[in-house]
Write a protein that holds these residues in place. Structure first.
Motif, short mmCIF file in Angstrom:
data_model
loop_
_atom_site.label_atom_id
_atom_site.label_comp_id
_atom_site.label_asym_id
_atom_site.label_seq_id
_atom_site.Cartn_x
_atom_site.Cartn_y
_atom_site.Cartn_z
N TRP A 58 0.84 -1.20 0.00
CA TRP A 58 0.00 0.00 0.00
C TRP A 58 0.88 1.25 0.00
O TRP A 58 0.64 2.19 -0.75
N GLU A 59 1.90 1.27 0.86
CA GLU A 59 2.78 2.43 0.94
C GLU A 59 3.53 2.65 -0.37
O GLU A 59 3.65 3.78 -0.85
N ASN A 62 1.28 4.14 -3.01
CA ASN A 62 0.82 5.51 -2.74
C ASN A 62 1.97 6.44 -2.33
O ASN A 62 1.73 7.51 -1.77
N PHE A 65 2.07 10.29 -2.61
CA PHE A 65 1.24 11.11 -1.72
C PHE A 65 1.84 11.22 -0.31
O PHE A 65 1.50 12.14 0.42
N VAL A 97 0.23 12.96 4.56
CA VAL A 97 0.11 12.83 3.11
C VAL A 97 -0.21 14.18 2.49
O VAL A 97 -0.68 15.09 3.19
N ALA A 99 -2.34 15.87 -0.82
CA ALA A 99 -3.33 15.63 -1.87
C ALA A 99 -4.09 16.94 -2.09
O ALA A 99 -3.94 17.89 -1.33
N GLU A 104 -9.87 13.07 -1.61
CA GLU A 104 -8.83 12.29 -2.31
C GLU A 104 -8.06 11.44 -1.31
O GLU A 104 -7.75 10.28 -1.57
N LEU A 108 -7.69 7.24 -0.85
CA LEU A 108 -6.43 6.53 -0.68
C LEU A 108 -6.53 5.49 0.43
O LEU A 108 -5.96 4.40 0.34
N HIS A 112 -6.75 0.70 2.95
CA HIS A 112 -5.52 0.66 3.76
C HIS A 112 -5.56 -0.59 4.65
O HIS A 112 -6.59 -0.94 5.21
#
Length: 128
Positions: A58-59, A62, A65, A97, A99, A104, A108, A112
């Motif tokens: 996941w990290e 993304n 961001f 993060v 964005a 948004e 994300l 998670h």
């Protein structure tokens, strides 16, 4: 009007910075611990490794961001006007993060691992 120099809520690119707090219900954590009681240590370790690999994925997915990978938080000390004491709160981790909008950021975090794999209850999103 420009933000004060100590604020970091809007970058030069026009995106905002958000603090995200991961929280959990202590009851859910206790239920997980009870469910794992009596299971072989190996299966518990396998489940934890799977969760950490999912989190890493996941990290990585993304990364554009994420400004601060943050981390898990544990024991809490509360400072009040007349005291310093141990405290309990629902927070167990954080990330920072960037964005364009809170919506948004929410998208994300929909998948998670904190809420899909681990016993987390949700993620709070704050414009910082």
């Amino acid at each position: 009007m420009a933000s004060p120099p100590w604020r970091h809520d809007v970058s030069d690119a026009g995106v905002s910075r958000f603090l995200t707090l991961l929280h959990r219900d202590v009851g859910n954590l206790r239920r997980l611990q009870f469910r794992q009681r009596g299971r072989p240590d190996r299966s518990q370790g396998d489940e934890a490794r799977m969760g950490l690999l999912t989190l890493e994925g996941w990290e990585n997915g993304n990364a554009k961001f994420i400004r601060d990978r943050g981390g898990m938080v544990g024991k809490t000390t509360r400072v009040a006007k007349d005291s310093i004491s141990k405290a309990v709160n629902p927070f167990c981790g954080y990330l920072v993060v960037e964005a364009e909008t809170a919506e948004e950021v929410a998208r994300l975090f929909e998948n998670h691992p904190h809420i899909t794999v681990f016993p987390g209850d949700g993620v709070d999103i704050f414009l910082s």
